[in-house]
Design a protein around this motif. Sequence first.
Motif, short mmCIF file in Angstrom:
data_model
loop_
_atom_site.label_atom_id
_atom_site.label_comp_id
_atom_site.label_asym_id
_atom_site.label_seq_id
_atom_site.Cartn_x
_atom_site.Cartn_y
_atom_site.Cartn_z
N LEU A 38 0.82 -1.21 0.00
CA LEU A 38 0.00 0.00 0.00
C LEU A 38 0.85 1.26 0.00
N ARG A 39 2.02 1.20 0.65
CA ARG A 39 2.90 2.36 0.70
C ARG A 39 3.39 2.74 -0.69
N ARG A 40 3.47 1.77 -1.61
CA ARG A 40 3.90 2.07 -2.98
C ARG A 40 2.98 3.11 -3.62
N GLU A 41 1.70 3.07 -3.28
CA GLU A 41 0.74 3.98 -3.88
C GLU A 41 0.90 5.41 -3.35
N SER A 42 1.67 5.57 -2.29
CA SER A 42 1.87 6.90 -1.70
C SER A 42 3.23 7.49 -2.08
N ARG A 43 3.95 6.85 -2.97
CA ARG A 43 5.31 7.28 -3.27
C ARG A 43 5.40 8.71 -3.77
N ARG A 44 4.39 9.14 -4.50
CA ARG A 44 4.49 10.47 -5.11
C ARG A 44 4.52 11.59 -4.08
N ALA A 45 4.13 11.29 -2.85
CA ALA A 45 4.19 12.31 -1.81
C ALA A 45 5.62 12.74 -1.51
N TYR A 46 6.60 11.85 -1.74
CA TYR A 46 7.99 12.18 -1.41
C TYR A 46 8.53 13.32 -2.26
N SER A 47 8.04 13.43 -3.49
CA SER A 47 8.54 14.49 -4.37
C SER A 47 8.08 15.87 -3.92
N ARG A 48 7.13 15.92 -2.97
CA ARG A 48 6.58 17.19 -2.51
C ARG A 48 7.25 17.69 -1.24
N LEU A 95 -0.62 9.99 8.85
CA LEU A 95 -1.22 9.49 7.62
C LEU A 95 -2.21 10.48 7.02
N GLN A 96 -2.86 11.26 7.86
CA GLN A 96 -3.74 12.31 7.35
C GLN A 96 -2.95 13.38 6.60
N MET A 97 -1.76 13.69 7.10
CA MET A 97 -0.91 14.65 6.40
C MET A 97 -0.42 14.09 5.08
N THR A 98 -0.16 12.78 5.05
CA THR A 98 0.22 12.14 3.80
C THR A 98 -0.90 12.27 2.78
N THR A 99 -2.13 12.12 3.23
CA THR A 99 -3.29 12.30 2.35
C THR A 99 -3.30 13.71 1.77
N ALA A 100 -3.03 14.69 2.60
CA ALA A 100 -3.01 16.08 2.12
C ALA A 100 -1.93 16.28 1.08
N ARG A 101 -0.76 15.67 1.27
CA ARG A 101 0.31 15.81 0.29
C ARG A 101 -0.09 15.18 -1.04
N LEU A 102 -0.75 14.04 -1.00
CA LEU A 102 -1.16 13.35 -2.22
C LEU A 102 -2.22 14.12 -2.97
N THR A 103 -3.15 14.71 -2.26
CA THR A 103 -4.24 15.44 -2.93
C THR A 103 -3.76 16.78 -3.48
N ARG A 104 -2.61 17.25 -3.03
CA ARG A 104 -2.04 18.50 -3.56
C ARG A 104 -1.05 18.25 -4.68
N GLU A 105 -0.82 16.96 -5.04
CA GLU A 105 0.28 16.64 -5.95
C GLU A 105 0.13 17.23 -7.34
N GLY A 106 -1.10 17.50 -7.73
CA GLY A 106 -1.28 18.05 -9.07
C GLY A 106 -1.27 19.55 -9.13
N GLU A 107 -1.06 20.20 -8.01
CA GLU A 107 -1.09 21.67 -7.99
C GLU A 107 0.12 22.26 -8.70
#
Length: 205
Positions: A145-155, A193-205
């Motif tokens: 499941l953590r693989r799906e959150s990888r894009r948060a690291y670039s932020r 994990l809630q903060m991780t969610t915020a990072r993921l939902t902002r990834e397209g900004e």
Amino acid sequence: MDTTTIATALRREIEAGRLLPGTVLKQELLAKRFGVSRQPVRQALDRLLASGLLDRRPDRSLAVAGLTEEQARELADIRAALESMALRGALPTLGGSDLRKAQRLNEDLVEEEDPATLEELDVAFHRTLYGRCGNARLLSMIDELRRESRRAYSRQPKGSDERVILHAEHRAIIDACARRDEAAALQALSDHLQMTTARLTREGE
């Protein structure tokens, strides 16, 4: 180079944040890059489309998909349930050496510049805290499941507010574990994990 190799390479770039949401992937450019005909590229893109990593645009082109807020929250909810179970199971036997290792990893994480290495440090941090839960299958599910959150690291580049927040979130989990305060440890993990969610939902900004 075959279809699987091309698909794997593109998947890794998307998950690492090197290909950002909205980026259009053109078959002719990818074929030139990988030194192949368009056919294996088209097949690789079809696989990524089927897996949800790409979106088909109105003009029929394919672009890197972003996680919707709903998808990111669903992912965070599942992760919270599984990771809380792992932390709860590990906490009674979590030793001082484990906590010191977690702290070292957290300090190394602050200074890391490469998103891929940042991911490795973060995975190792959580693995250190969860490892004593005694459930190998649960740990494997968490890793997947953590693989799906990888894009948060670039932020969260070195020196950013995001990196400072990540370090503080980890520190709160360590401190609660050191006190053997299960409720506080689980709350700190949930907040993280809630903060991780915020990072993921902002990834397209």
